[in-house]
Design a protein around this motif. Structure first.
Motif, PDB file in Angstrom:
ATOM      1  N   LEU A   1       0.842  -1.193   0.000  1.00 32.98           N
ATOM      2  CA  LEU A   1       0.000   0.000   0.000  1.00 32.98           C
ATOM      3  C   LEU A   1       0.874   1.238   0.000  1.00 32.98           C
TER       4      LEU A   1
ATOM      5  N   TYR B   1      -3.333  -5.480   3.173  1.00 31.12           N
ATOM      6  CA  TYR B   1      -2.039  -4.855   2.855  1.00 31.12           C
ATOM      7  C   TYR B   1      -1.061  -5.107   3.994  1.00 31.12           C
TER       8      TYR B   1
ATOM      9  N   GLY C   1      -1.893  -1.068  -3.808  1.00 28.23           N
ATOM     10  CA  GLY C   1      -2.976  -0.117  -3.605  1.00 28.23           C
ATOM     11  C   GLY C   1      -2.424   1.279  -3.369  1.00 28.23           C
ATOM     12  N   THR C   2      -3.139   2.277  -3.814  1.00 31.08           N
ATOM     13  CA  THR C   2      -2.755   3.668  -3.576  1.00 31.08           C
ATOM     14  C   THR C   2      -3.926   4.384  -2.934  1.00 31.08           C
ATOM     15  N   THR C   3      -3.623   5.262  -1.992  1.00 29.24           N
ATOM     16  CA  THR C   3      -4.678   5.988  -1.293  1.00 29.24           C
ATOM     17  C   THR C   3      -4.138   7.322  -0.800  1.00 29.24           C
TER      18      THR C   3
ATOM     19  N   THR D   1      -7.907   2.926  -2.891  1.00 26.87           N
ATOM     20  CA  THR D   1      -8.293   1.637  -2.311  1.00 26.87           C
ATOM     21  C   THR D   1      -9.041   1.781  -0.991  1.00 26.87           C
ATOM     22  N   GLU D   2      -9.003   2.976  -0.375  1.00 24.44           N
ATOM     23  CA  GLU D   2      -9.739   3.151   0.877  1.00 24.44           C
ATOM     24  C   GLU D   2     -11.247   3.066   0.658  1.00 24.44           C
TER      25      GLU D   2
ATOM     26  N   ILE E   1       2.787  -1.257   4.343  1.00 25.07           N
ATOM     27  CA  ILE E   1       2.223   0.069   4.111  1.00 25.07           C
ATOM     28  C   ILE E   1       3.372   1.070   4.101  1.00 25.07           C
TER      29      ILE E   1
ATOM     30  N   PRO F   1      -6.208   7.239   3.822  1.00 27.10           N
ATOM     31  CA  PRO F   1      -6.292   5.933   4.507  1.00 27.10           C
ATOM     32  C   PRO F   1      -7.105   5.984   5.788  1.00 27.10           C
TER      33      PRO F   1
END
Length: 799
Positions: free
Chosen positions: A570, A694, A677-679, A636-637, A697, A682
Motif C-alpha cells: 500500500l 495490505y 494499492g494507492t490511497t 483503495t480506501e 504500508i 487511509p
C-alpha cells in the motif's frame, strides 16, 4: 574497460562475500540482548551486502561470457534474497519500515548513494524480445478496440518540400564553389613559392628539418603498420598468410595462433549461435553414448525398489504419479523402512496439527477478551530479558555458498590470458546437458516400468492395478464456483488477455524509471531519534522501499520463491506525491503487466457476484501465466470505507472487499504477482480489514527542503525545456514551496513554461516571481494532514 578489469571486480566481490558469510557465522550465532547492538550488526551487514550487490550486478551486466553470467547470477540472487531477509529482521526489531543509518554510514565513511538499491538490468534484458512482442500485441489490441489512436504521420506540403530541396541544393553549390576557389588559391600559391626560393636561396636548417621529417615519418609509418597488423591478427580479422604469405607469426604472438584460428570462425555476437549449435550437438552426443547405460541403471534401481517394498510391506508399491516426481520419489536415498516410517509420521503430524489448530482458536478467543488496552506508542520496544535476539535461519546463505564454491572450483584459478573471445566451455555445457538427458530418459523409463509393475502385480498377486491416483483437489485453492471455472477452462490465455485489454482492466504502463522519482536522503534521522522525535521519511527512503518490496522480488523467480513473501503493498500519501508514478515504475523496471482494478475502473463491468468472480479469475489466470504482474487498485480506501457516500453508490466501491483476501490466498510463492494499492485518505477506511489485505504500508511524505532545493525544482524546470540562470533563485523557490507536493510543482512549472514563454527565454530569463504566482493558486498539504497520515500508519503497525 577490459575484461580483466571486470574479472578482477568479480574476484574482489567474491572475496568480500566470503568474508561477510564468515562474519555472519561468528556474530549471528549467539543470542544478543542489546537492541542497539543488534541493529548496528544488521545495518552493517545490510550495507556490506548492498555494496557486494552493486559490484556483482555491474559484473553480470558487463561480462559477455554466458557461463560466467550463470555463476554470477546465482550469487547475485543469493545476495538480493539475503538483503531482503536482513530488511525483514530490521523491520521486526524497530517496528518501522524506515531506518535511519546515517551515523553508521558516517562511521564507514560512505555516502547515501553507496546504499542506493541498484535495479538489475537483466530483469529486462533477458526477456527483451518477449516484452517487445507483448507491447506490440497490446498496442494492436488497443488500436482494434478504438482505445488508442495511432499517431498521425506529419504530411508535407508541396511548398515545404520545394523549400527543403532548394536549401539543400544551394548548400551543395556553395560547397562546390568553395572547393573550386580553394584549388585556385593553392595553385597560385604554388606558382609564387619557387620564385621566392630562387631569390632567397636554400636554408640549411630548413633542409635538415625536411630530411628529419621524412625519416621520422617513414619510421613511424612502419611502426604503425606493424602495430596495425598485430592488432588485426590479435582480433582474428586477418590471417597470417594475408600478411607475409608464410603463415609465421612474430614470437610474442605465437601463443595466440590456435585461439585466433578459432576466432575466425566465431561470429560478432560472442558465439551465441555457435553455442546453441554446440549445445544441441553435445546433447545428441550424450544421448547416443549414455542412453543405454542410464536406462539400464534406472530400470535395475526401480526393479530393486519393487522387490524390497514387497518384501517389507507384503505387496508391490503404487507407482508415483508424474506430478509427484515419478521414479525420483522412489529412488530417494532412504530405505523402504524409512519411507514407511516417514509416511506414518506424516499421518500423525497431520492429526496433531488439527488438534493444535483447535487449541489455538480457543486461545485466540480468550486473548481477544483479555487484550482490551493497546500498547503505548511512546515506549521503546524491548527484547525478552532472558532469551535475547537471534537471527532467523536463511534460505539464501546456501545459495551464496554454492555459487562461491562453483567460482572457486571453475573460475578462480582459470587462465584466461588468451581467451579473447570469452567463448563458452564445452565441458561445462556437457555437465549441464547430462542432467537434462537423464531427466528425459527417466520419463521414458517411468512409462516402461509402470507397465512392468502392472505385469508383476498380475503375475504374482493376481490383481490389476488402476491408473495412479492424482493429487487431491482439496489441496488446491477453490475460490470460485464450478460453473465459472468450467466456462473459462477451455479459453486460451490470448483470448482472456484480449478481453481484459478491451474491457480496460489491463492497461499499458507508462515508461517511467525508479530513478525518475528524484529526492534526497535525510541526514537528520538519527539525530532526531536521539531526542525522541519521530522523523519523517525522505523520498530516497521511499524509493528504496519500492525497490526492495516491489521490484527485486518481481524481477527474479528465485528471490520471489525464497525471500520473505510480500503479496500486497500500500502506498499512502497526499495527492500529488507520485504514488501512481511509483506503480508505473515497478512495471517499467520489471517488465510487468499492469491490471487496473480501481473502483472507478470496474464500475459497471462484470455485474453481479458471478461476474465479479469471473473477472477476478481472469485477472488471476492471466497474471500468473504471464508474470510478473502488478494488480493496481487506486483509491483503495473506498473498498474498505466505513460508509459509502451517496454519490458513489452506483459505482459500488465495496465490491472487492470480500474477494480480495481470497485473491491473495490464491497467490503462492512461485507466482510473481503483486497487489499494489494507492490511497490519499487511509483514515477513511476500516483499519482491521484494511491491514489484513495490505501487509506492507509505505507512507509517502511531502518533499523536504533538501529534495526541493537540490533536485526537484531544477529537474522539473529542465525537463519542461526551461533554463536555470542567476535570475532564478532556486533556494527561495524551495523555501517558499514548503508544503507543496511534486504534483503542485509540476503544475506550476508547466503553467509558466508555455510555448510562447520558451521562445522568449533567450532575451527574458526565468524569474522566481513567475513560479510563485502560479504556485500561489494551489492548496498545499498542511502539517495537520501529514500528522494524520503518521497517526494512521502508527495505528496499522500496532494493529
Amino acid at each position: 574497460i577490459s575484461i580483466s578489469t571486470y574479472n578482477k571486480m568479480w574476484t574482489d566481490a567474491q572475496k568480500e562475500l566470503d568474508i561477510q558469510l564468515q562474519r555472519e557465522r561468528e556474530e549471528f550465532v549467539q543470542p544478543e540482548k542489546d537492541r542497539m547492538k543488534v541493529f548496528r550488526m544488521l545495518a552493517a551487514s545490510y550495507i556490506k551486502y548492498m555494496q557486494i550487490f552493486r559490484n556483482l550486478e555491474t559484473v553480470h551486466d558487463q561480462l559477455l561470457h554466458r557461463q560466467k553470467q550463470s555463476v554470477i547470477r546465482q550469487g547475485l540472487d543469493g545476495v538480493i534474497g539475503r538483503i531482503l531477509e536482513l530488511k525483514k529482521e530490521m523491520v521486526e526489531l524497530e517496528k518501522s519500515e524506515f531506518h535511519y543509518i546515517d551515523n553508521i554510514l558516517e562511521d564507514l565513511k560512505l555516502l547515501p548513494e553507496d546504499v542506493e538499491v541498484p535495479i538489475p538490468r537483466y530483469f529486462i534484458k533477458e526477456n527483451l524480445e518477449v516484452l517487445q512482442q507483448r507491447e506490440k500485441n497490446l498496442d494492436q489490441i488497443l488500436l482494434d478496440a478504438g482505445l488508442q489512436t495511432e499517431e498521425p504521420l506529419q504530411t508535407m506540403t508541396l511548398e515545404e518540400a520545394i523549400k527543403i530541396i532548394q536549401v539543400a541544393e544551394r548548400a551543395r553549390q556553395g560547397r562546390h564553389r568553395a572547393a573550386f576557389i580553394k584549388q585556385i588559391y593553392l595553385g597560385e600559391k604554388r606558382k609564387r613559392q619557387p620564385k621566392l626560393q630562387d631569390q632567397m636561396g636554400p636554408n640549411p636548417d630548413d633542409a635538415a628539418t625536411c630530411i628529419q621529417k621524412v625519416c621520422c615519418g617513414y619510421i613511424q609509418c612502419k611502426k604503425t603498420e606493424k602495430m596495425r597488423e598485430e592488432e588485426m591478427i590479435f582480433l582474428g580479422m586477418v590471417s597470417t598468410e594475408m600478411i607475409d604469405g608464410t603463415g609465421s607469426l612474430p614470437p610474442h604472438l605465437k601463443a595466440t595462433s590456435i585461439s585466433q584460428m578459432y576466432a575466425g570462425q566465431a561470429n560478432a555476437l560472442q558465439g551465441e549461435i555457435q553455442k546453441g549449435n554446440e549445445e544441441v550437438f553435445i546433447k545428441d552426443k550424450l544421448r547416443e553414448m549414455e542412453e543405454l547405460n542410464i536406462k539400464e541403471t534406472l530400470q535395475d534401481q526401480i526393479s530393486q525398489c519393487f522387490i524390497e517394498c514387497r518384501h517389507i510391506i507384503g505387496r508391490f508399491p503404487d507407482y508415483p504419479a508424474e506430478e509427484a516426481g515419478g521414479s525420483v520419489a522412489m529412488l530417494s536415498e532412504k530405505t523402504p523402512e524409512q519411507v514407511v516410517a516417514e509416511l506414518a509420521a506424516k499421518q500423525q503430524m497431520a492429526l496433531q496439527k488439527k488438534g493444535e489448530k483447535r487449541k489455538k482458536e480457543k486461545e485466540e478467543g480468550n486473548e481477544k477478551t483479555k487484550e482490551k488496552k493497546p500498547q503505548k506508542t511512546g515506549k521503546k520496544v524491548s527484547l525478552p530479558a532472558d532469551e535475547g535476539w537471534k537471527m532467523a535461519p536463511s534460505n539464501f546463505i546456501s545459495i551464496m555458498e554454492e555459487g562461491s564454491s562453483q567460482y572457486k572450483a571453475i573460475w578462480q584459478n582459470r587462465d584466461e590470458r588468451w581467451d579473447f573471445l570469452q567463448d563458452h566451455d564445452p565441458e561445462l555445457i556437457k555437465e549441464e546437458k547430462r542432467e537434462e538427458v537423464e531427466e528425459e530418459i527417466r520419463v521414458q523409463v517411468d512409462e516402461l516400468m509402470q507397465r512392468k509393475l502392472e505385469d508383476l502385480r498380475l503375475a504374482v498377486d493376481g490383481e490389476k492395478s488402476g491408473k495412479p491416483k492424482k493429487g487431491r483437489k482439496s489441496d488446491r485453492v477453490r475460490e470460485f464456483r464450478v460453473n465459472i471455472m468450467m466456462s473459462l477452462v477451455c479459453r486460451t490465455i490470448d483470448s482472456l488477455y484480449r478481453e481484459l485489454v478491451e474491457e480496460g482492466l489491463l492497461i499499458k504502463a507508462k515508461t517511467v524509471n525508479l530513478s525518475d522519482y528524484v529526492g534526497k536522503y535525510s541526514y537528520l534521522g538519527t539525530t532526531l531519534g536521539q531526542v525522541d522525535v519521530e522523523p519523517m521519511p525522505s523520498l530516497a527512503d521511499v524509493r528504496q522501499l519500492i525497490a526492495l518490496y516491489g521490484i527485486l522480488p518481481l524481477g527474479s523467480q528465485t528471490v520471489h520463491e525464497k525471500a520473505p513473501l510480500v503479496k500486497a503493498l500500500l502506498l499512502a500519501g497526499p495527492a500529488g506525491v507520485g504514488k501512481k508514478m511509483l506503480v508505473h515504475a515497478i512495471c517499467t523496471e520489471t517488465g510487468a503487466n499492469l491490471f487496473n482494478l480501481s473502483a472507478s475502473n470496474i464500475a459497471g463491468k462484470y455485474p453481479g457476484k458471478s461476474g465479479l468472480q469471473m473477472m477476478i479469475h481472469m485477472v488471476l489466470k492471466v497474471a500468473k501465466q504471464w508474470q510478473p504482474s502488478v494488480v493496481w487498485i487506486g483509491d483503495t480506501e473506498k473498498i474498505f470505507s466505513k460508509a459509502v457516500p451517496k454519490g458513489e453508490l452506483e459505482m459500488s466501491p465495496k465490491r472487492l472487499e470480500k474477494i480480495l483476501p481470497k485473491f491473495l490466498k490464491a497467490l503462492k510463492a512461485q507466482d510473481r504477482v503483486l497487489l499494489v494499492g494507492t490511497t490519499n485518505r487511509p483514515f477513511d477506511a476500516n483499519l482491521k480489514p484494511f491491514c489484513k489485505v495490505y501487509q506492507k504500508i509505505i507512507l509517502i511524505p511531502r518533499p523536504d527542503y533538501a529534495s526541493r532545493f537540490a533536485v526537484l525544482w531544477k529537474h522539473i524546470i529542465l525537463q519542461n525545456g526551461g533554463e536555470i540562470t542567476n535570475a532564478l533563485n532556486i533556494s527561495c523557490l524551495a523555501k517558499l514551496s514548503d508544503g507543496f507536493t511534486q504534483g503542485h510543482i509540476v503544475q506550476a512549472v508547466q503553467a509558466v513554461l508555455s510555448e510562447l514563454r520558451l521562445l522568449q527565454m533567450t532575451r527574458k530569463p526565468l524569474s522566481t516571481d513567475e513560479f510563485m504566482t502560479s504556485l500561489a493558486t494551489q492548496h498545499p498539504v498542511y502539517k495537520e494532514e501529514e500528522e494524520t497520515f503518521k497517526v494512521t500508519l502508527r495505528a496499522t503497525l500496532i494493529g
